[in-house]
Write a protein that holds these residues in place. Structure first.
Motif, PDB file in Angstrom:
ATOM      1  N   TYR A   1       1.399  -1.285   0.015  1.00 54.02           N
ATOM      2  CA  TYR A   1      -0.169   0.035  -0.149  1.00 54.02           C
ATOM      3  C   TYR A   1       1.207   1.541  -0.048  1.00 54.02           C
ATOM      4  CZ  TYR A   1      -3.860   3.785   1.620  1.00 54.02           C
ATOM      5  OH  TYR A   1      -4.812   4.447   1.366  1.00 54.02           O
TER       6      TYR A   1
ATOM      7  N   GLN B   1      -2.662  -0.594  -5.028  1.00 51.92           N
ATOM      8  CA  GLN B   1      -3.404  -0.070  -3.526  1.00 51.92           C
ATOM      9  C   GLN B   1      -4.255  -0.199  -3.019  1.00 51.92           C
ATOM     10  OE1 GLN B   1      -5.104   3.782  -4.190  1.00 51.92           O
ATOM     11  NE2 GLN B   1      -3.438   4.602  -2.817  1.00 51.92           N
TER      12      GLN B   1
ATOM     13  N   SER C   1       0.574   3.973  -3.314  1.00 49.16           N
ATOM     14  CA  SER C   1       0.054   4.814  -2.616  1.00 49.16           C
ATOM     15  C   SER C   1       1.508   6.363  -3.804  1.00 49.16           C
ATOM     16  CB  SER C   1       0.020   5.085  -1.403  1.00 49.16           C
ATOM     17  OG  SER C   1      -0.661   4.683  -1.279  1.00 49.16           O
TER      18      SER C   1
END
Length: 394
Positions: free
Chosen positions: A87, A110, A91
């Protein structure tokens, strides 16, 4: 087997788990006010940017079906660290993209990380705390998640107004990196129990057995289409409010957060309803209200689609009961198959995201920039939800 944590760990455990559950809604709600800006900045179409929501919803559905069974086989903490790290990286990738297609792919990656956080945080409650405390802890985590949902659109609007939409993803990566460190330091790997020896094939057969029950399918579809209308709203509402009604990003964020407030209010009303009547009665009531909202939505789409006040009213009425419909549907599924409670919960949320992804994709195809096209999709979803609810009672 319950794991005993040190006092310092216990102090931060529940806030950490509550925030991990919030990864999904935070990742969607925070960047909604920036959707028109992203489309203009990347020189791509509204449809392409709407696909970033569709990809995220499908990723959440896939991740939730995958990470739960795999964590029983491999352990919670290891997968949680892998998912959270992915993640963080995805991001940062979202913040650096130069085209809409790359953003779609990175949003999918994500979402897999967000799904791992949401599923495994709930599973850890079962592992780390006694059963008599689990319900209260899950409620506290839900309160944290709803608080995040209330604030995230407003925070996202301020970021895109004063900085740049890319800083939304930098902000998400920073928060998730802090979470990654906290997971490493605070959460201990729970001891394995007999459930950890179950094979993946065994889990898939459990899913198949549950889906073979006709009523289960109807409950899942009724809940899924109720949320499908909400996800259609999520996919296109920013373009309606900001481009069509000419609201500012901040005003849109406040209006969007008001929908979350109404969901919370309706949830409390539903709680009182369940206390005095049966869960099935509560589901009938909330489904009927959703149907009424759907017909109002269709009337608004046909006759007064240029009224922003009416648009706000009918969509807020529809969205307000989605949480109550979800809770009541899950309770009915628990009553239908009490020995498969965990599987029922996983299926409900996964089907919810799958249908949400399909509906958001259809919305992106037919959305013409006006409020009417969005309202029609929401109205149809509400009618389908009520139809499947009625079929579940036959």
């Amino acid at each position: 087997m319950t794991l005993t944590n040190s006092p310092s760990q216990s102090k931060w455990m529940i806030p950490l788990l509550g925030y991990l559950v919030s990864f999904g809604p935070l990742s969607i709600d925070m960047y909604l006010p920036s959707l028109p800006t992203i489309a203009n900045d990347l020189g791509t179409s509204q449809v392409t940017i709407q696909y970033t929501i569709t990809a995220f919803l499908f990723g959440m559905a896939i991740g939730m079906l995958f990470f739960g069974p795999m964590s029983d086989l491999m352990g919670r903490k290891k997968l949680l660290l892998i998912g959270t790290a992915s993640y963080v990286v995805s991001s940062i990738g979202c913040a650096l993209v130069n085209d809409g297609e790359s953003l779609i792919l990175l949003r999918f990656l994500q979402s897999l990380g967000a799904a791992s956080a949401g599923v495994l945080a709930r599973a850890l409650v079962r592992d780390l705390f006694p059963l008599d405390k689990a319900a209260g802890i899950l409620s506290n985590m839900h309160i944290i998640s709803m608080g995040v949902m209330l604030l995230s659109p407003i925070l996202g609007a301020y970021i895109v107004t004063w900085l740049n939409w890319r800083w939304i993803f930098y902000f998400l990566s920073a928060l998730s990196f802090i979470s990654l460190v906290a997971i490493f330091l605070i959460i201990q790997e729970p001891e394995k129990t007999n459930t950890n020896t179950t094979s993946l094939k065994g889990y898939l057969s459990v899913y198949a057995d549950c889906l073979a029950h006709k009523k289960v399918g109807f409950y899942l579809l009724a809940n899924g289409f109720a949320f499908g209308g909400m996800f259609a709203f999520i996919a296109a509402s920013a373009f309606v409010y900001i481009d069509y009604f000419e609201f500012s990003e901040t005003t849109y964020a406040i209006v969007f957060s008001s929908n979350v407030s109404m969901v919370i209010a309706a949830t409390f009303i539903n709680k009182a309803l369940v206390k005095h009547f049966s869960v099935l009665t509560a589901l009938k009531s909330t489904s009927s209200l959703s149907l009424a909202a759907s017909w109002l939505i269709i009337v608004t789409a046909v006759f007064i689609s240029n009224s922003s006040i009416m648009f706000i009213f009918v969509t807020m009425l529809y969205i307000s009961v989605t949480g109550a419909i979800g809770a009541n549907s899950l309770a009915c599924l628990f009553d239908l198959m009490p020995s498969r409670a965990g599987t029922m919960a996983g299926l409900l949320v996964s089907i919810q995201f799958i249908i949400g992804g399909i509906v958001s994709y259809v919305t992106s195809l037919i959305f013409d920039g006006t409020s009417s096209s969005l309202l029609v999709v929401m109205g149809i979803c509400g009618c389908l939800s009520y139809l499947f609810h009625r079929l579940s009672q036959r």
